[in-house]
Structures are given as structure tokens and as C-alpha cells.
Write an enzyme that holds these catalytic residues in place. Structure first.
Site, short mmCIF file in Angstrom:
data_model
loop_
_atom_site.label_atom_id
_atom_site.label_comp_id
_atom_site.label_asym_id
_atom_site.label_seq_id
_atom_site.Cartn_x
_atom_site.Cartn_y
_atom_site.Cartn_z
N HIS A 76 16.62 79.61 -24.68
CA HIS A 76 16.00 78.29 -24.59
C HIS A 76 14.59 78.47 -24.05
CE1 HIS A 76 14.87 75.42 -21.34
NE2 HIS A 76 14.86 74.59 -22.36
N ARG B 197 5.79 71.80 -21.45
CA ARG B 197 5.40 70.41 -21.62
C ARG B 197 4.23 70.04 -20.73
NH1 ARG B 197 10.16 71.26 -18.98
NH2 ARG B 197 10.14 70.64 -16.80
N ASN C 157 11.01 75.90 -23.22
CA ASN C 157 10.41 74.57 -23.27
C ASN C 157 9.14 74.61 -22.44
OD1 ASN C 157 10.75 71.96 -21.06
ND2 ASN C 157 10.21 71.50 -23.17
N SER D 148 10.14 72.37 -27.49
CA SER D 148 11.46 72.68 -26.98
C SER D 148 12.20 73.49 -28.03
CB SER D 148 12.19 71.38 -26.70
OG SER D 148 13.46 71.66 -26.19
N HIS E 147 30.46 72.55 -11.97
CA HIS E 147 31.91 72.37 -12.13
C HIS E 147 32.59 73.66 -12.60
CE1 HIS E 147 30.44 71.30 -16.21
NE2 HIS E 147 31.57 71.83 -16.61
N HIS F 129 13.19 89.43 -17.77
CA HIS F 129 12.59 88.98 -16.50
C HIS F 129 11.24 89.65 -16.26
CE1 HIS F 129 15.40 86.23 -14.55
NE2 HIS F 129 16.35 86.87 -15.22
#
Lengths: 291, 291
Positions: A121, A125, A123, A107, A184, A154
Site C-alpha cells: 500500500h 496526499r 498513499n 492511493s 482485535h 525499510h
């Protein structure tokens, strides 16, 4: 191949990828110093191993660098195993009858000094319950998005996906758009990328090679972007815009991110889970312009 | 007294308390300028009204000030009504059969310029479903806790509780200790205070007068603390310690806080819910000392 072998191979890969990324990012720090003719020693990653508390197995290695290019970057690997809590069991495929799990992954979150270099970012797994699958993704969070860079990011991920399965990219791009969204705020976290989970084609070697490719592809395209913008001058206003944008990153990660939640629910190491937190953040008042 | 009258009286009180607090905090800003002999205009609160989206009723008034004493303080009131979502219904007393609710309250978070002045939170509320109750609390989060101040804060709240029911303070103090705890850090958020909920003694007037007393008591004791420390000199290191401490506040509010959750679950106004976010924050790397 036995599941045990698959576990060994994938966890070894995550560790190899960690070293590769750290080396490349340290190189970027060294190149920056050369380009700028600075009389400084290039920053290096610091690492720390951690073990899970008793009753749970495994642990991980955090690697963190705070440099002149990377304001704060964490590249963590972990391999953990144990039993899901009853509450969490229901949410995980293959864990409803047998709560035993094994999970290994890498990560990475990078918050950059220069507001013209996007935060990022990545990650990937491998998870084994009574089922077994790969998951992961990468997404870019620029403060000031530039169309050609969004496209390049992209494009690189699309090419990577297409090398393995032409159905992947459209599906995983959409998944990222849906996932990296802050309800939100009614905003996307950044300009997206890919997000995938529960990949099990029946051919472990094929799936593993896709996950390897995602890691390598990420490293190549992101390093290019860093190199292009790391020496671009910026203004105080641009830096403040970056610090405010980081607030959204915090809100997303603490309120919605599944990885953060998975970490806390499985007794992960707090410092490693919260490595994603930006080094400095500003929350402005929505009323500050009313003065 | 009819429930409608109770609703009118309590919501009017929250609005009165908001004005009282804003006035007192503006006075502190003015006093600071006088004490320091600064040639500046004292900061004032800015207010903004908001309405809930269609299909849900009510709204609120945010009041925010960014000053020389208060780096950022939000004092929000809201009165909202509608239907709980099915998922949320199960968590709320009296909402299992009838999802209609009405809720009014005041919520305050202050992040202070001077690291010697504790951050503080206060909230009191009146909620009506098929049941009706008061809840609230206040807690102090100093960066550098001073025993006499912690004692004075608790003493004021204890005296307030004791004026109404001698069983309150021990119960509500413990509730605050349990509630304002950050499990993943194994730390308390601050030095505690009181937390109470589901108060319905059968005597609405008595319960309402307790909630009024909590608001008034908070204002008096906190203003005293601000006045005592607002002009105390501080070092760069102390300011950094404060910015790091604020990271814990963010983690608590986004990961665990019930008020934040209640706000998002009931279609609250994002800017008002996240008014609690500190203006500036630092997350240090746990490996930064390893250099």
C-alpha cells in the site's frame, strides 16, 4: 508561492506519479510473460474518471489492472474540495473554525497473484484547510516475510527520509507500526514501513519534494521485490495462506483505516475507496482444525 | 420475578435455542447426503467455549459447522457483564449514570454452499443496565431473490409478531429495512426481515416469550427454505455472483453493524465476533467489464 499554485503543482504530481507507476507495473506484466515464454498479451490498466455528486467539487481517476503478476492493483488519484460535515470538522486540523477543505492525493493497493510477492500500500496526499500539510506512507504486507526484503524495504524508505530530515524515519516508522496494527487480532497488518501526516515545515517546496521522493522510492523498491519473486513457484497451501492473510487486510481497512473513513465522510467515490479490497479472500473458521 | 431470575431464564433459553438450531442444521446436512445418495458422513458442529479477559466477566460458546449445505455457519451464544467504557456509555440506554451492564444473546450467520439458498442472520438478546430490554431480529440475504420466498419469510415473521403485538411487525420490518442498508453502495443488504430493540413493555414474561418466538419462527422458516433449494443445481457464474454478494455482507458488518461494534467495544471474543465473515469472498473490480 500562492496556495493555488501549490495545489496545482501537487495535484499534477499525483497524476504524473500515477502514470509512472502504471507504466512500470505494466512493464512487470510484460516481463513476466517474456520470462515465462507465454503466448499472451500483457495486461494493461483500465482507467475511469469519476466526479463527486452535486454540492461537492472535484473527482478523480481510478486505474485498475488485473493481470498475471498483479491479481488486482488499484492506483487512484483524486482532487476534491468542499465542506467537512460538522461531526468530521473537529477531527481535522484547521477545520474547527472553517470547514472548507481541499485534498489531493494518490492511493495504491496491490494484491499479488504469487503469494511470495508481498501485498503493498502507498498513499501520499496534500491537504489544505485553514492550514496546509502533506501526509502519506507506504507499508508492505507479505504472507511469508523474508528478513532481507523487510530490511531492504525499510532501508529504501529510511534513505528517502534521511535525504530530507534525519528526524523523519524513526518517527514515521514508529507511526506506521502503531497505525498498521489490528487491535482485535493483536497483529500487525504486515511488516510496516512509514506513515506520516501533518507535515508542514514552513517550507512548502521542501515538504513537497519529500512527498515526491516517497512516491518514487516506493516505486523503485517495490518493483524490485515484485521482479525478484513474481516467477517463484508456489503451492496450493501457500495460495490459501495468502487468501487468509487478505482477510486481515479487509478487517483493517473497513474497521480502522483513516483513508477509508475520510473517503466515506467526504462523499468519496465508493468504487475508488474500496479499490483496496482484495480480489479473493478466505476467512477460515477458528474451529476448522478441531475436526 | 427478580432481575437475577430473568437473567438466568433468558441466558438458559439462548443456550437451549443454540442446541435446537445446531441439531436441526445437522439434520439438514444428513438429509442432503441421503437425497444425493452420497457416501459421506454428515458434517457436525464443533464448539468452543471462551472466557472474557480479566477485569470483565462472562464468556460464551461458539458453534461452527462447515458442511455440504452450510459452507460456514456460526451459532454463538454469550453472556457477559462488566462496565461500559465511558465513551460507549453515552450510547446505551440506562448506562449514562451507571456503567454496569449484563448482556446475553444468541447470534447466527449462515453462508451457504448453494447460491440458490439465501444467506441468513438471526440474533436475539437480553440486556440489563439500570434498564432492561430485549432486542433482536432476522434478515435474509439471497443472491437471487425469489418473490415467493421473500414473502414466505416476511409472512412467518409477521405472524410471529402479530401473535404478540399487532404494532410490532410494521415497525420492526421498517427498522430492518433502515438498518440493513449499505449507504455507500445505496443497496439493501438483502430482502430484509425484522429488527427490534429496547423492548420493555413492562411485562418481562410477555417480552421474553416474543423473543423466544422469534428464534423458533426463524428456525422453522429458514430450514424450509434450505430444504427447498439445497439440492438445486447451480452454475459457476451463479457461484461467483454469490461470492461477490458476500463482499457486501463483509462491508456492512465491518463498517456499520452494531453487533460487531458492541462486541469490540465490550471486549468480546474476536473469533466469535467475526464468525459472521463469509468463508470465501470475491471483490470484483468495477472496471473489469471495460476490458
Amino acid at each position: 508561492m500562492s496556495t493555488e499554485n501549490q495545489k496545482n503543482i501537487s495535484s499534477l504530481w499525483f497524476s504524473t506519479l500515477q502514470k509512472k507507476i502504471c507504466k512500470e507495473f505494466e512493464q512487470l506484466e510484460a516481463d513476466f510473460i517474456n520470462k515465462k515464454n507465454l503466448n499472451k498479451k500483457p495486461s494493461k490498466f483500465h482507467t475511469k474518471n469519476w466526479q463527486r455528486e452535486e454540492g461537492m467539487g472535484g473527482g478523480g481517476t481510478m486505474a485498475v489492472m488485473q493481470g498475471l503478476v498483479f491479481e488486482k492493483v488499484g492506483v487512484n488519484i483524486s482532487t476534491v474540495y468542499g465542506k467537512f460535515s460538522e461531526e468530521f470538522q473537529a477531527e481535522i486540523p484547521g477545520a474547527d473554525k472553517d470547514p472548507l477543505f481541499w485534498a489531493s492525493g494518490i492511493s495504491l493497493v496491490a494484491h499479488m497473484k504469487n503469494p511470495h510477492v508481498p501485498a503493498v500500500h502507498m498513499n501520499t496526499r496534500h491537504i489544505v484547510t485553514s492550514k496546509s500539510w502533506f501526509g502519506g506512507g507506504a507499508d508492505l504486507s507479505p504472507v511469508f516475510s523474508i528478513e532481507k526484503d523487510t530490511k531492504a524495504f525499510h532501508k529504501a524508505l529510511k534513505n528517502c527520509c534521511d535525504r530530507h530530515d534525519s528526524s523523519y524515519y524513526p518517527k514515521f516508522k514508529k507511526w506506521a507500526d502503531d497505525y498498521f496494527f489490528i487491535p482485535h487480532r493483536n497483529e500487525n497488518r504486515g511488516v510496516g514501513g512509514i506513515f506520516y501526516d501533518y507535515i508542514n515545515s514552513g517550507n512548502w517546496t521542501k515538504d513537497f519534494s519529500f512527498t515526491q521522493d516517497v512516491g518514487n522510492t516506493f516505486l523503485k523498491i517495490y518493483s524490485q521485490l515484485v521482479r525478484e519473486y513474481m516467477t517463484k513457484p508456489w503451492t496450493e497451501e501457500e495460495k490459501i495462506a495468502q487468501l487468509k492473510k487478505r482477510g486481515r487486510y479487509v478487517e483493517f481497512n473497513l474497521l480502522y483505516d483513516r483513508g477509508t473513513r475520510f473517503g466515506f465522510k467526504t462523499g468519496g467515490y465508493t468504487d475508488a475507496i474500496l479499490m483496496s479490497m482484495p480480489p479473493t479472500v478466505i476467512w477460515s473458521s477458528p474451529l476448522e482444525d478441531v475436526t
